[in-house]
Design a protein around this motif. Structure first.
Motif, PDB file in Angstrom:
ATOM      1  N   LEU A 122      13.871  17.083 -10.021  1.00  0.00           N
ATOM      2  CA  LEU A 122      13.032  17.560 -11.122  1.00  0.00           C
ATOM      3  C   LEU A 122      12.195  16.439 -11.718  1.00  0.00           C
ATOM      4  CD1 LEU A 122      15.547  19.954 -12.961  1.00  0.00           C
ATOM      5  CD2 LEU A 122      13.672  20.573 -11.433  1.00  0.00           C
ATOM      6  N   TRP A 123      12.735  15.230 -11.741  1.00  0.00           N
ATOM      7  CA  TRP A 123      11.954  14.104 -12.240  1.00  0.00           C
ATOM      8  C   TRP A 123      10.629  13.985 -11.486  1.00  0.00           C
ATOM      9  CZ3 TRP A 123      16.176   9.683 -12.544  1.00  0.00           C
ATOM     10  CH2 TRP A 123      16.944   9.889 -13.688  1.00  0.00           C
ATOM     11  N   LEU A 124      10.697  14.120 -10.179  1.00  0.00           N
ATOM     12  CA  LEU A 124       9.496  13.991  -9.362  1.00  0.00           C
ATOM     13  C   LEU A 124       8.626  15.242  -9.418  1.00  0.00           C
ATOM     14  CD1 LEU A 124      11.283  12.300  -6.375  1.00  0.00           C
ATOM     15  CD2 LEU A 124       9.312  11.304  -7.531  1.00  0.00           C
ATOM     16  N   GLU A 125       9.251  16.386  -9.328  1.00  0.00           N
ATOM     17  CA  GLU A 125       8.502  17.640  -9.245  1.00  0.00           C
ATOM     18  C   GLU A 125       7.651  17.875 -10.484  1.00  0.00           C
ATOM     19  OE1 GLU A 125       7.223  21.236  -7.472  1.00  0.00           O
ATOM     20  OE2 GLU A 125       8.213  19.454  -6.662  1.00  0.00           O
ATOM     21  N   PHE A 126       8.152  17.492 -11.658  1.00  0.00           N
ATOM     22  CA  PHE A 126       7.449  17.775 -12.916  1.00  0.00           C
ATOM     23  C   PHE A 126       6.964  16.507 -13.624  1.00  0.00           C
ATOM     24  CE2 PHE A 126      10.267  21.423 -12.215  1.00  0.00           C
ATOM     25  CZ  PHE A 126       9.369  22.455 -12.315  1.00  0.00           C
ATOM     26  N   SER A 127       6.955  15.368 -12.914  1.00  0.00           N
ATOM     27  CA  SER A 127       6.521  14.097 -13.524  1.00  0.00           C
ATOM     28  C   SER A 127       7.186  13.913 -14.878  1.00  0.00           C
ATOM     29  CB  SER A 127       4.994  14.067 -13.685  1.00  0.00           C
ATOM     30  OG  SER A 127       4.347  14.300 -12.471  1.00  0.00           O
TER      31      SER A 127
ATOM     32  N   PRO B 181       0.801  -1.233   0.000  1.00  0.00           N
ATOM     33  CA  PRO B 181       0.000   0.000   0.000  1.00  0.00           C
ATOM     34  C   PRO B 181       0.829   1.276   0.000  1.00  0.00           C
ATOM     35  CG  PRO B 181      -0.920  -1.604   1.527  1.00  0.00           C
ATOM     36  CD  PRO B 181       0.360  -2.188   1.036  1.00  0.00           C
ATOM     37  N   ALA B 182       1.973   1.273   0.665  1.00  0.00           N
ATOM     38  CA  ALA B 182       2.818   2.474   0.684  1.00  0.00           C
ATOM     39  C   ALA B 182       3.376   2.781  -0.698  1.00  0.00           C
ATOM     40  CB  ALA B 182       3.958   2.286   1.686  1.00  0.00           C
ATOM     41  N   ILE B 183       3.556   1.748  -1.522  1.00  0.00           N
ATOM     42  CA  ILE B 183       4.077   1.942  -2.882  1.00  0.00           C
ATOM     43  C   ILE B 183       2.957   2.349  -3.824  1.00  0.00           C
ATOM     44  CG2 ILE B 183       5.195   0.792  -4.827  1.00  0.00           C
ATOM     45  CD1 ILE B 183       6.662  -0.974  -2.825  1.00  0.00           C
ATOM     46  N   VAL B 184       1.859   1.614  -3.785  1.00  0.00           N
ATOM     47  CA  VAL B 184       0.733   1.900  -4.683  1.00  0.00           C
ATOM     48  C   VAL B 184       0.141   3.273  -4.378  1.00  0.00           C
ATOM     49  CG1 VAL B 184      -1.552   1.138  -5.439  1.00  0.00           C
ATOM     50  CG2 VAL B 184       0.236  -0.552  -4.943  1.00  0.00           C
ATOM     51  N   GLY B 185       0.066   3.626  -3.115  1.00  0.00           N
ATOM     52  CA  GLY B 185      -0.561   4.894  -2.730  1.00  0.00           C
ATOM     53  C   GLY B 185       0.398   6.056  -2.598  1.00  0.00           C
ATOM     54  N   PHE B 186       1.621   5.899  -3.078  1.00  0.00           N
ATOM     55  CA  PHE B 186       2.590   6.991  -2.933  1.00  0.00           C
ATOM     56  C   PHE B 186       2.162   8.212  -3.731  1.00  0.00           C
ATOM     57  CE2 PHE B 186       6.185   9.345  -4.716  1.00  0.00           C
ATOM     58  CZ  PHE B 186       6.796   9.791  -3.556  1.00  0.00           C
ATOM     59  N   ARG B 187       2.430   9.383  -3.166  1.00  0.00           N
ATOM     60  CA  ARG B 187       2.146  10.651  -3.848  1.00  0.00           C
ATOM     61  C   ARG B 187       3.209  11.661  -3.462  1.00  0.00           C
ATOM     62  NH1 ARG B 187      -0.766  15.375  -2.556  1.00  0.00           N
ATOM     63  NH2 ARG B 187      -1.620  16.460  -4.390  1.00  0.00           N
ATOM     64  N   TRP B 188       3.873  12.215  -4.453  1.00  0.00           N
ATOM     65  CA  TRP B 188       4.888  13.248  -4.221  1.00  0.00           C
ATOM     66  C   TRP B 188       4.191  14.525  -3.769  1.00  0.00           C
ATOM     67  CZ3 TRP B 188       9.978  14.184  -3.766  1.00  0.00           C
ATOM     68  CH2 TRP B 188      10.483  15.445  -4.056  1.00  0.00           C
ATOM     69  N   SER B 189       4.451  14.929  -2.535  1.00  0.00           N
ATOM     70  CA  SER B 189       3.765  16.083  -1.967  1.00  0.00           C
ATOM     71  C   SER B 189       4.748  16.911  -1.151  1.00  0.00           C
ATOM     72  CB  SER B 189       2.608  15.624  -1.070  1.00  0.00           C
ATOM     73  OG  SER B 189       2.083  16.700  -0.319  1.00  0.00           O
TER      74      SER B 189
ATOM     75  N   THR C  95       0.289  13.665 -16.525  1.00  0.00           N
ATOM     76  CA  THR C  95       0.688  12.636 -15.565  1.00  0.00           C
ATOM     77  C   THR C  95       1.061  13.270 -14.228  1.00  0.00           C
ATOM     78  OG1 THR C  95       1.505  11.184 -17.325  1.00  0.00           O
ATOM     79  CG2 THR C  95       2.339  10.793 -15.104  1.00  0.00           C
ATOM     80  N   ARG C  96       0.554  12.706 -13.130  1.00  0.00           N
ATOM     81  CA  ARG C  96       0.847  13.200 -11.790  1.00  0.00           C
ATOM     82  C   ARG C  96       1.899  12.317 -11.125  1.00  0.00           C
ATOM     83  NH1 ARG C  96      -0.887  18.257 -12.213  1.00  0.00           N
ATOM     84  NH2 ARG C  96      -3.073  18.372 -12.901  1.00  0.00           N
TER      85      ARG C  96
ATOM     86  N   SER D  85       2.539  10.225  -8.777  1.00  0.00           N
ATOM     87  CA  SER D  85       1.973   9.337  -7.767  1.00  0.00           C
ATOM     88  C   SER D  85       1.980   7.911  -8.304  1.00  0.00           C
ATOM     89  CB  SER D  85       0.538   9.761  -7.407  1.00  0.00           C
ATOM     90  OG  SER D  85      -0.294   9.707  -8.545  1.00  0.00           O
ATOM     91  N   GLY D  86       1.980   6.970  -7.391  1.00  0.00           N
ATOM     92  CA  GLY D  86       1.941   5.571  -7.788  1.00  0.00           C
ATOM     93  C   GLY D  86       3.295   4.890  -7.677  1.00  0.00           C
ATOM     94  N   ARG D  87       3.358   3.705  -8.241  1.00  0.00           N
ATOM     95  CA  ARG D  87       4.491   2.813  -8.032  1.00  0.00           C
ATOM     96  C   ARG D  87       5.818   3.369  -8.536  1.00  0.00           C
ATOM     97  NH1 ARG D  87       0.226  -0.415 -10.007  1.00  0.00           N
ATOM     98  NH2 ARG D  87      -0.472  -2.111  -8.625  1.00  0.00           N
ATOM     99  N   VAL D  88       5.863   3.740  -9.811  1.00  0.00           N
ATOM    100  CA  VAL D  88       7.149   4.148 -10.387  1.00  0.00           C
ATOM    101  C   VAL D  88       7.671   5.418  -9.722  1.00  0.00           C
ATOM    102  CG1 VAL D  88       6.727   3.007 -12.595  1.00  0.00           C
ATOM    103  CG2 VAL D  88       6.035   5.385 -12.289  1.00  0.00           C
ATOM    104  N   PHE D  89       6.774   6.279  -9.288  1.00  0.00           N
ATOM    105  CA  PHE D  89       7.223   7.499  -8.632  1.00  0.00           C
ATOM    106  C   PHE D  89       7.698   7.219  -7.199  1.00  0.00           C
ATOM    107  CE2 PHE D  89       4.617   9.164 -12.076  1.00  0.00           C
ATOM    108  CZ  PHE D  89       5.474  10.126 -12.585  1.00  0.00           C
ATOM    109  N   PHE D  90       7.190   6.160  -6.588  1.00  0.00           N
ATOM    110  CA  PHE D  90       7.735   5.762  -5.296  1.00  0.00           C
ATOM    111  C   PHE D  90       9.204   5.397  -5.433  1.00  0.00           C
ATOM    112  CE2 PHE D  90       9.033   2.275  -2.525  1.00  0.00           C
ATOM    113  CZ  PHE D  90       8.810   2.809  -1.271  1.00  0.00           C
TER     114      PHE D  90
END
Length: 288
Positions: A168-173, A13-21, A117-118, A120-125
């Motif tokens: 920057l990868w995370l900040e701008f998806s 759940p921590a991986i699937v529900g990840f969100r860069w905030s 694309t936002r 959030s989710g697995r790859v962004f974790f």
């Protein structure tokens, strides 16, 4: 065993529900980025100056098994990130392919995220874990200062850019980051494993192994960057293309500095019969 690994690498759940905030993710603010890079540069300069004043003989300071343990840890972390983002990317493609199967292939998705694309989710974790690992990566600078008593501008610049790029990868998806992280972590796992191998006294390669890995990584990244540009122009646009262009400029600056230092080192070798220490630090023991 495989199901256990798949769960903890892509279905937890921590991986699937990840969100860069900026409020929930540690190190996710611009203030933190600039402060951490400034602290890294200032601390490295201070440590180098302090050792120069306290030990003017420039003899290496023994660190025992610490560099070897760091290399082993980085090799294991890199291998984990590579496996995690590979499994997570496969899961994301499997679950969302129905939505874009007529307009994209899986390889196109890996290079070019759809517009909107936002982060959030697995790859962004796993992208976030890769970003955090860049701070552990900077310990190589401390080892270089203690061990070789040298502080290269290239090393400071390169490590700072790596932190900035992964932010920057995370900040701008940003598009391309999945392939970029796969390539980087695969090479890091091999290089840090090799460094651990040689640090414990085993025989090294008869050719510049680290430099060769670096050139392979640069070549693969360059080819993929052209792929991102073509997809952006021909397929209606890729997400985070502005950050991608900025990263291309930063990567070009790193490559240019590497070539300048390498040519300078070769010229110095022909002139005095040995490598300049700063160049040897960059080329032979370069932190990729």
């Amino acid at each position: 065993m495989m199901e256990w690994l798949r769960y903890y690498l892509s279905e937890h759940p921590a991986i699937v529900g990840f969100r860069w905030s900026h409020t929930q993710s540690w190190g996710s603010t611009w203030l933190f980025l600039f402060t951490s890079i400034s602290f890294y540069i200032a601390f490295s300069l201070f440590l180098h100056l302090l050792l120069t004043l306290l030990r003017p003989s420039r003899r290496p300071v023994p660190l025992g098994p610490i560099p070897a343990l760091h290399s082993l840890a980085m090799a294991l972390i890199s291998a984990t990130i590579f496996t995690g983002i590979l499994v997570s990317a496969a899961a994301e493609i499997r679950e969302t392919r129905w939505f874009w199967r007529r307009s994209k292939t899986p390889f196109q998705w890996l290079l070019c995220f759809p517009l909107g694309t936002r982060p959030s989710g697995r790859v962004f974790f796993w992208s976030y874990v890769f970003y955090l690992s860049r701070f552990l990566h900077t310990l190589r600078t401390v080892f270089a200062i203690f061990g070789r008593r040298q502080l290269s501008f290239f090393r400071l610049f390169n490590h700072s850019i790596l932190i900035c790029t992964s932010f920057l990868w995370l900040e701008f998806s940003q598009s391309f980051q999945v392939v970029g992280i796969m390539l980087a972590t695969a090479v890091y796992a091999v290089v840090y494993g090799y460094r651990f191998w040689t640090a414990i006294g085993l025989r090294g390669a008869c050719f510049p192994f680290v430099v060769s890995c670096r050139m392979v990584l640069l070549s693969c990244n360059t080819l993929c960057q052209f792929g991102v540009l073509l997809l952006h122009l021909l397929k209606g646009g890729c997400n985070g293309i502005g950050a991608w262009l900025f990263n291309c400029v930063l990567n070009a600056a790193i490559l240019l500095l590497l070539l300048i230092f390498y040519v300078k080192g070769r010229h110095r070798k022909r002139k005095v019969g040995d490598f300049d220490p700063d160049i040897d630090l960059v080329v032979k023991h370069k932190q990729i």
